[in-house]
Design an enzyme around this catalytic site. Structure first.
Site, PDB file in Angstrom:
ATOM      1  N   GLU A 159       0.925  -1.286  -0.232  1.00 16.90           N
ATOM      2  CA  GLU A 159      -0.108   0.151   0.068  1.00 16.90           C
ATOM      3  C   GLU A 159       0.776   1.099  -0.033  1.00 16.90           C
ATOM      4  O   GLU A 159       0.516   2.234  -0.508  1.00 16.90           O
ATOM      5  CB  GLU A 159      -0.995   0.031   1.299  1.00 16.90           C
ATOM      6  N   HIS A 185       7.456 -27.058   1.465  1.00 18.20           N
ATOM      7  CA  HIS A 185       6.607 -28.272   0.694  1.00 18.20           C
ATOM      8  C   HIS A 185       5.321 -27.685   0.125  1.00 18.20           C
ATOM      9  O   HIS A 185       4.352 -28.273  -0.109  1.00 18.20           O
ATOM     10  CB  HIS A 185       5.952 -29.059   1.986  1.00 18.20           C
ATOM     11  N   LYS A 245     -13.181   2.027  -3.046  1.00 12.40           N
ATOM     12  CA  LYS A 245     -14.009   2.454  -2.096  1.00 12.40           C
ATOM     13  C   LYS A 245     -15.164   3.218  -2.788  1.00 12.40           C
ATOM     14  O   LYS A 245     -16.551   2.964  -2.700  1.00 12.40           O
ATOM     15  CB  LYS A 245     -13.401   3.181  -1.250  1.00 12.40           C
TER      16      LYS A 245
HETATM   17  O1  LIG Z   1      -8.345   2.853  10.163  1.00 10.49           O
HETATM   18  P1  LIG Z   1      -9.250   3.028   8.968  1.00 10.49           P
HETATM   19  O2  LIG Z   1      -9.398   4.398   8.681  1.00 10.49           O
HETATM   20  O3  LIG Z   1     -10.327   2.235   9.147  1.00 10.49           O
HETATM   21  O4  LIG Z   1      -8.697   2.422   7.672  1.00 10.49           O
HETATM   22  C1  LIG Z   1      -8.448   1.041   7.473  1.00 10.49           C
HETATM   23  C2  LIG Z   1      -7.496   0.823   6.174  1.00 10.49           C
HETATM   24  O5  LIG Z   1      -8.370   1.312   5.084  1.00 10.49           O
HETATM   25  C3  LIG Z   1      -7.197   2.014   4.143  1.00 10.49           C
HETATM   26  O6  LIG Z   1      -7.443   3.433   4.296  1.00 10.49           O
HETATM   27  C4  LIG Z   1      -7.041   1.646   2.719  1.00 10.49           C
HETATM   28  O7  LIG Z   1      -7.111   0.231   2.558  1.00 10.49           O
HETATM   29  C5  LIG Z   1      -5.615   1.496   4.956  1.00 10.49           C
HETATM   30  O8  LIG Z   1      -4.606   2.577   4.525  1.00 10.49           O
HETATM   31  C6  LIG Z   1      -6.054   1.456   6.493  1.00 10.49           C
HETATM   32  O9  LIG Z   1      -5.225   0.832   6.965  1.00 10.49           O
END
Ligand SMILES: O=P(O)(O)OC[C@H]1O[C@](O)(CO)[C@@H](O)[C@@H]1O
Length: 458
Positions: free
Chosen positions: A252, A281, A385
């Site tokens: 990320e 394995h 998202k």
């Molecule tokens: O802690 P939050 O804001 O719920 O985000 C959870 C995760 O979602 C992200 O923003 C995107 O996957 C990550 O960087 C982060 O760790």
């Protein structure tokens, strides 16, 4: 642990972090053992930790690595929006909800998965006539949605997160330390280990700086372009989740389309792995002889176990075998021109785990500088998202159209009427999901021929 000097305040501000922990931990004294605790001391036996990504992977890794065999509080994770996963955790707890503390962890306080988990868990408490607020703890950014809910409902405790702490670099903040402390893990030793590594990786002489050496090895191996995947093989069961934790930290942070100058670079390093010798394995065959698109990181733990070992052969222990497998695999890879890095730690304990986390946090920051990308944002995840939100909106629109219809429609008719003619496939998948889950949508026809299906509300 200070992840990256550009983004973190001076260490002098760190005591605020620990006072945050100190003032808030009175809700349950960590280290109180179940067997001999009076209800006054600690009324909890279990924890449900709800969070995802950086709000779950660190706590999961540290739990696996360091939680004692009989922890004062047993932790259970909800790290997805999977109804079956949530059900499983709740079923395991059964009527123990009355003695279960709930940690809701989300930096942004607006991520859908922990929000959904929180709503479902709250509902389970209500069904057992328990006041959720008396069990719930929020770990989140100040004034986030979650923070506001926790404040309005007067939850048991709230731990605030600094904005400069990133989700994937938050294990040494309340995100990681609260669940760890509640399990009886020595968080001071974790912080000490991270501090030692923090000091060691601020050294300007690259040859004496372990994080710089790591970053340079990654750069060398993948040509600074991520041409080789990173296979992480800790030779210790308790470090099994390290590769999963590193997957987010590294991918990320480094997996970026644009560099800091806006140039398209498609950077990143793919990370995978479980543990040695188990993986020997599974896929080490390919590593040794197949496509040479990786470099291995072997994590060596010097101490086999506490106490003496039986001999499985004359003069040889299981630990000797494990050590032999590590050295043998390394040699076999080397002989076939496969690169490997070996990171050695004396034993798995709070100090070395804190140090490992700090080492990789710093290495990621340095590598990002080498390849000129921003390690501390994640625009690609935001896109995913947003796209998911569009699908949920489409579901709403489709259902609204169906409510106005007296006769069954074909899926393409429904798509047209919803103003989403291009989205026939997505609408088919939404409808099939609703149909399968008895959500009032009836699909009739041959599922293997979506064009033959008609849909109505049942
Ligand atoms: O802690 P939050 O804001 O719920 O985000 C959870 C995760 O979602 C992200 O923003 C995107 O996957 C990550 O960087 C982060 O760790």
């Amino acid at each position: 642990m200070v992840a990256e000097s550009r983004f973190s305040p001076h260490p002098r501000t760190h005591p605020r972090n620990s006072s945050n922990l100190r003032t808030n931990r009175s809700f349950c004294r960590p280290g109180t053992h179940r067997g001999n605790s009076s209800p006054k001391e600690c009324r909890f036996t279990d924890i449900i930790s709800i969070g995802i990504g950086g709000s779950a992977l660190g706590p999961q890794f540290v739990t696996q690595a360091l939680s004692p065999d009989l922890p004062p509080l047993q932790i259970h994770f909800i790290d997805n929006s999977d109804p079956t996963g949530i059900d499983r955790v709740l079923a395991q707890l059964g009527d123990k909800l009355a003695t279960t503390l709930v940690l809701v962890i989300s930096k942004s306080g607006g991520t859908p998965e922990p929000r959904n988990g929180m709503i479902e868990v709250k509902q389970a408490y209500t069904a057992q006539k328990l006041d959720f607020a008396k069990y719930a703890v929020a770990i989140t950014g100040q004034d986030s949605n979650l923070d506001k809910v926790a404040k309005a409902e007067n939850w048991l405790a709230r731990f605030s997160m600094y904005d400069w702490v990133g989700g994937r670099t938050s294990e040494m903040s309340a995100v990681g330390l609260v669940p760890a402390a509640l399990q009886g893990i020595d968080i001071r030793a974790m912080l000490d280990g991270a501090k030692e590594m923090d000091d060691a990786t601020r050294v300007p002489n690259l040859k004496n700086n372990p994080a710089a050496l790591l970053a340079l090895a990654w750069y060398f191996s993948g040509n600074g372009k991520g041409e080789k995947d990173m296979v992480v093989l800790p030779y210790k069961d308790s470090l099994l989740l390290f590769s999963r934790y590193l997957q987010q930290l590294i991918m990320e942070s480094l997996g970026k389309e644009k560099d800091l100058d806006g140039k398209t670079v498609f950077q990143g390093i793919a990370v995978y792995g479980n543990k040695g010798s188990t993986d020997q394995h599974a896929y080490v065959q390919q590593l040794r002889e197949g496509v040479p698109n990786f470099f291995a990181t072997l994590i060596e733990v010097l101490e086999d176990r506490q106490g003496t070992s039986v001999e499985v052969d004359p003069g040889v222990t299981s630990g000797d075998y494990l050590c032999g497998f590590l050295l043998g695999t390394r040699q076999a890879l080397y002989e076939n021109n496969r690169d490997s890095i070996t990171v050695s730690i004396p034993q798995v304990n709070a100090r070395t785990v804190g140090a490992l986390i700090a080492l990789y946090e710093r290495a990621v920051g340095l590598y990002a500088s080498l390849i000129n990308v921003n390690a501390y944002h994640q625009p690609g995840v935001e896109a995913g998202k947003k796209a998911a939100a569009v699908i949920l909106d489409l579901q709403k629109r489709v259902l609204e159209v169906l409510q106005t219809q007296k006769k069954a429609l074909s899926i393409s008719e429904l798509a047209d009427m919803s103003g989403a003619a291009e989205e026939v496939e997505a609408i088919y998948k939404i409808l099939r999901h609703l149909h399968t889950n008895n959500r009032g949508v009836v699909l009739t026809g041959d599922f293997a021929k979506p064009g033959s299906l008609t849909v109505s509300l049942g």
